[in-house]
Design an enzyme around this catalytic site. Structure first.
Site, short mmCIF file in Angstrom:
data_model
loop_
_atom_site.label_atom_id
_atom_site.label_comp_id
_atom_site.label_asym_id
_atom_site.label_seq_id
_atom_site.Cartn_x
_atom_site.Cartn_y
_atom_site.Cartn_z
N CYS A 67 0.83 -1.20 0.00
CA CYS A 67 0.00 0.00 0.00
C CYS A 67 0.87 1.26 0.00
O CYS A 67 2.09 1.19 -0.03
CB CYS A 67 -0.90 0.00 1.23
SG CYS A 67 -1.79 -1.57 1.49
N ARG A 68 0.22 2.39 0.03
CA ARG A 68 0.87 3.69 0.20
C ARG A 68 0.07 4.45 1.25
O ARG A 68 -1.17 4.37 1.27
CB ARG A 68 0.84 4.53 -1.08
CG ARG A 68 1.38 3.86 -2.34
CD ARG A 68 2.90 3.87 -2.39
NE ARG A 68 3.45 2.77 -1.66
CZ ARG A 68 4.76 2.53 -1.56
NH1 ARG A 68 5.63 3.32 -2.13
NH2 ARG A 68 5.19 1.50 -0.88
#
Length: 346
Positions: free
Chosen positions: A2-3
């Site tokens: 993810c970010r």
């Protein structure tokens, strides 16, 4: 993987100034993540989430907006971001490693005033999940609504905080905050507990389909109580590099009027009215961003940034020690400065 993005400011900021408008905003990272190297799944399109704190009169809990629609295709995200301001914001775009595609699995997660995000994975998750769940108090076991390792890690954090004598459901603590030192101590204890669960996997369980079980964890966590923020950049390995994490601070976050989308962190004095923490820099101004050292905590308290090493069995005191980026790269994440310029990485 993810970010995620954290904003903590002395003043409120319009969400679109972080989520939508910068050249490499977290919205852009949902479809053009420069530090994800996997060619088969280069997007973070398995949903997204925003969490932000509102005026005290509305209570200490954050407002959350999550969706399984890819961030780049959600018109409601554009509408909300252009009309909402806050002093403390969490944002997350998801690429699933554990758990199904559902609103209940979209970060951030919260309990009262506490809010949590994760980028990474818990090593050997299927082998430790049952033991992890059994070790939780009924209250924290029951609060998990999804099936991601990230939310179960949050349940461990809540359980740890409770055992330390700080009830996450305490009305007084949720109003005043738990304190940055308490949050950091609970975060370190959470990582230690996860590592201990993995270490206790029986030898016969350390093979999967005749191959050695990969027990390494990537634990880039972020937690806040609405007052202080604690983030980690961590890998449970002596030789591997953790997933990327950067921070920036200054007196104002401004767009260059000569170029649309070009933001700069301005510094008029030595103080910091704004602190940003991000999996990937939001701009291509290298001088604005500092990489968080592997196996460290980053604490934000009253706009002051404090970085401490996590001194456990994976700590190396040698500042010139070079770690391998192979493990993080195998998970679709980059970690080092080498080669980024050729790929157009900020």
């Amino acid at each position: 993987m993810c970010r995620f993005l954290v904003y903590k400011g002395k003043d409120e900021i319009l969400l679109s100034k972080l989520i939508l408008e910068p050249q490499h905003s977290i919205l852009t990272q949902s479809y053009d993540s420069r530090l994800r190297l996997d060619s088969c799944r280069p997007h973070n399109g398995d949903g997204f989430g925003l969490g932000y704190y509102t005026p005290p009169a509305l209570g200490p809990a954050p407002c959350l907006f999550t969706s399984t629609i890819p961030a780049w295709n959600c018109v409601n995200l554009l509408r909300l971001s252009s009309k909402t301001t806050s002093q403390l914001i969490f944002a997350h775009v998801r690429a699933t490693t554990e758990g199904s595609l559902s609103d209940s699995n979209c970060h951030p997660f919260h309990r009262n005033s506490l809010m949590w995000m994760h980028n990474g994975n818990i090593g050997a998750w299927k082998h430790v999940k049952r033991t992890l769940c059994i070790g939780l108090h009924e209250r924290w076991f029951s609060c998990v609504g999804g099936n991601t390792d990230s939310e179960w890690a949050f349940a461990v954090f809540l359980d740890v905080l409770d055992r330390m004598g700080y009830d996450p459901d305490s009305a007084a603590l949720n109003e005043t905050g738990f304190g940055h030192a308490v949050l950091r101590k609970a975060m370190l204890a959470t990582i230690k507990r996860i590592n201990a669960l993995i270490a206790d996997i029986p030898d016969k369980g350390r093979k999967e389909k005749e191959e050695a079980l990969d027990c390494r964890s990537l634990l880039n966590f972020a937690v806040t109580d609405g007052h202080s923020v604690v983030c980690t950049r961590y890998v449970s390995s002596m030789t591997d590099e953790a997933a990327s994490l950067y921070w920036s601070s200054g007196t104002s976050w401004q767009e260059d009027k000569s170029m649309k989308g070009r933001f700069r962190m301005e510094r008029r004095d030595k103080g910091a009215d704004i602190v940003l923490v991000a999996s990937e820099p939001l701009t291509f101004e290298r001088g604005d961003w500092v990489i968080v050292p592997t196996n460290s905590t980053l604490t934000i308290h009253k706009q002051a940034v404090m970085i401490h090493p996590i001194m456990d069995e994976y700590y190396n005191p040698n500042p010139s020690y070079t770690r391998s980026s192979g493990f993080a790269v195998s998970k679709g994440l980059d970690t080092t400065e080498e080669g980024k310029e050729e790929r157009g990485v900020p």
